[in-house]
Motif scaffolding. Structure first.
Motif, PDB file in Angstrom:
ATOM      1  N   THR B 115       1.095  -1.055  -0.011  1.00  0.00           N
ATOM      2  CA  THR B 115      -0.034  -0.105  -0.063  1.00  0.00           C
ATOM      3  C   THR B 115       0.847   1.272  -0.027  1.00  0.00           C
ATOM      4  O   THR B 115       0.592   2.269  -0.726  1.00  0.00           O
ATOM      5  N   ILE B 116       1.877   1.259   0.947  1.00  0.00           N
ATOM      6  CA  ILE B 116       2.703   2.428   1.121  1.00  0.00           C
ATOM      7  C   ILE B 116       3.663   2.820  -0.018  1.00  0.00           C
ATOM      8  O   ILE B 116       3.918   3.818  -0.793  1.00  0.00           O
ATOM      9  N   THR B 117       4.162   1.418  -0.691  1.00  0.00           N
ATOM     10  CA  THR B 117       4.900   1.444  -1.941  1.00  0.00           C
ATOM     11  C   THR B 117       4.237   2.263  -3.028  1.00  0.00           C
ATOM     12  O   THR B 117       4.883   2.781  -3.838  1.00  0.00           O
ATOM     13  N   ARG B 118       2.744   1.729  -3.149  1.00  0.00           N
ATOM     14  CA  ARG B 118       2.058   2.224  -4.342  1.00  0.00           C
ATOM     15  C   ARG B 118       1.781   3.558  -4.109  1.00  0.00           C
ATOM     16  O   ARG B 118       1.834   4.465  -5.073  1.00  0.00           O
ATOM     17  N   ALA B 119       1.445   3.911  -2.862  1.00  0.00           N
ATOM     18  CA  ALA B 119       1.164   5.453  -2.426  1.00  0.00           C
ATOM     19  C   ALA B 119       2.272   6.138  -2.915  1.00  0.00           C
ATOM     20  O   ALA B 119       2.338   7.542  -3.388  1.00  0.00           O
ATOM     21  N   LEU B 120       3.530   5.924  -2.593  1.00  0.00           N
ATOM     22  CA  LEU B 120       4.786   6.615  -2.938  1.00  0.00           C
ATOM     23  C   LEU B 120       5.164   6.837  -4.045  1.00  0.00           C
ATOM     24  O   LEU B 120       5.532   7.790  -4.698  1.00  0.00           O
ATOM     25  N   LYS B 121       4.925   5.788  -5.089  1.00  0.00           N
ATOM     26  CA  LYS B 121       5.179   5.642  -6.363  1.00  0.00           C
ATOM     27  C   LYS B 121       3.968   6.623  -7.257  1.00  0.00           C
ATOM     28  O   LYS B 121       4.531   7.097  -8.400  1.00  0.00           O
ATOM     29  N   GLY B 122       2.887   6.659  -6.583  1.00  0.00           N
ATOM     30  CA  GLY B 122       1.858   7.528  -7.257  1.00  0.00           C
ATOM     31  C   GLY B 122       1.248   6.924  -8.369  1.00  0.00           C
ATOM     32  O   GLY B 122       0.918   7.716  -8.975  1.00  0.00           O
ATOM     33  N   GLU B 123       1.131   5.396  -8.426  1.00  0.00           N
ATOM     34  CA  GLU B 123       0.701   5.000  -9.726  1.00  0.00           C
ATOM     35  C   GLU B 123      -0.881   5.067  -9.570  1.00  0.00           C
ATOM     36  O   GLU B 123      -1.342   4.632  -8.787  1.00  0.00           O
TER      37      GLU B 123
END
Lengths: 136, 123
Positions: B115-123
């Motif tokens: 979840t956090i990785t996706r939020a950071l990448k902004g995909e």
């Protein structure tokens, strides 16, 4: 303990396996000498048994070691057999003090314990591997 | 509240506790044939409660303290003559259960990290 760090699950299970292996070796020696015949009581083979002792790292975390290997004080069986080449002047020979059935039971128990520790090791290993892959 | 607590919630502490319990149960299984050995285990619920409510100091120390506080001796179903209180059926069941729950916690953590990785990448 491997190194000076805290005891981990690999130390615990690994050392327990070594201890069980000592026990298996003792059983093998006893079985190999079962039925051995000697010409005097002092020379007769007596069964050997390892003594297990737990080694505690911190409360609840402990493995096991073989404190020492004892020679049991079971009495060799005297058998009157004047025709035996090893018989003494009274015609007696002594059979090794080994209880074969007890040794076989012990062998099975040792094998089970060894397997249990292998299973612990495998489970711990796969959990560790899954943990290091987290987030990938 | 540390950054780690905010990211992983209860699961970070739970994983540490599960790992500690894995060692305890492995110790019990290793000592299954040691005369006089007394099997020990932790009350997971109270350990987790303690580890999550106590917030001062480092997280590892908290988990260690929680384990110590909630540790007890196993009551054997059938005491053996040599004083050993390890019952393999009990220990192996609990070990398997603990391993499954460790994996469960791990997948919760994985979800959080994703979840956090996706939020950071902004995909």
């Amino acid at each position: 303990m491997s190194g000076s760090g805290p005891m981990n699950v690999f130390d615990i299970a690994g050392r327990a396996m070594s201890a069980q292996l000592v026990r298996l070796n003792a059983t093998a020696s006893n079985m190999a000498n079962a039925g051995n015949v000697t010409g005097s009581e002092a020379e007769a083979y007596r069964a050997i048994k390892p003594v297990f002792q737990s080694v505690t790292d911190k409360p609840g975390v402990s493995t096991v070691k073989v404190a020492n290997v004892l020679t049991t004080d079971a009495k060799p069986t005297k058998r009157h057999d004047p025709n035996h080449p090893l018989a003494d002047k009274n015609g007696d020979v002594w059979e090794a003090a080994v209880d074969s059935s007890a040794e076989l039971v012990d062998m099975i128990e040792t094998a089970r314990m060894y397997q249990n520790n292998v299973q612990v090791l495998n489970t711990a290993k796969s959990l560790m591997l899954e943990t290091i892959r987290i987030g990938k | 509240m540390s950054l780690e607590d905010g990211l992983f919630g209860i699961h970070g502490k739970a994983l540490a506790l599960r790992s500690q319990r894995l060692s305890l149960l492995a110790s019990n299984i290793a000592n299954a044939s040691t005369p006089g050995y007394k099997a020990r285990d932790i009350d997971f619920e109270s350990a987790l409660k303690e580890a999550t409510t106590r917030q001062q100091g480092s997280s590892i120390a908290d988990v260690g303290k929680a384990v110590d506080d909630s540790m007890g001796y196993r009551v054997p179903l059938q005491p053996s003559l040599d004083g050993n209180t390890v019952e393999l059926s009990t220990e192996q069941t609990l070990f398997a259960e603990n391993a499954v729950k460790y994996r469960t916690t791990l997948s919760f953590l994985e979800g959080r990290i994703n979840t956090i990785t996706r939020a950071l990448k902004g995909e």
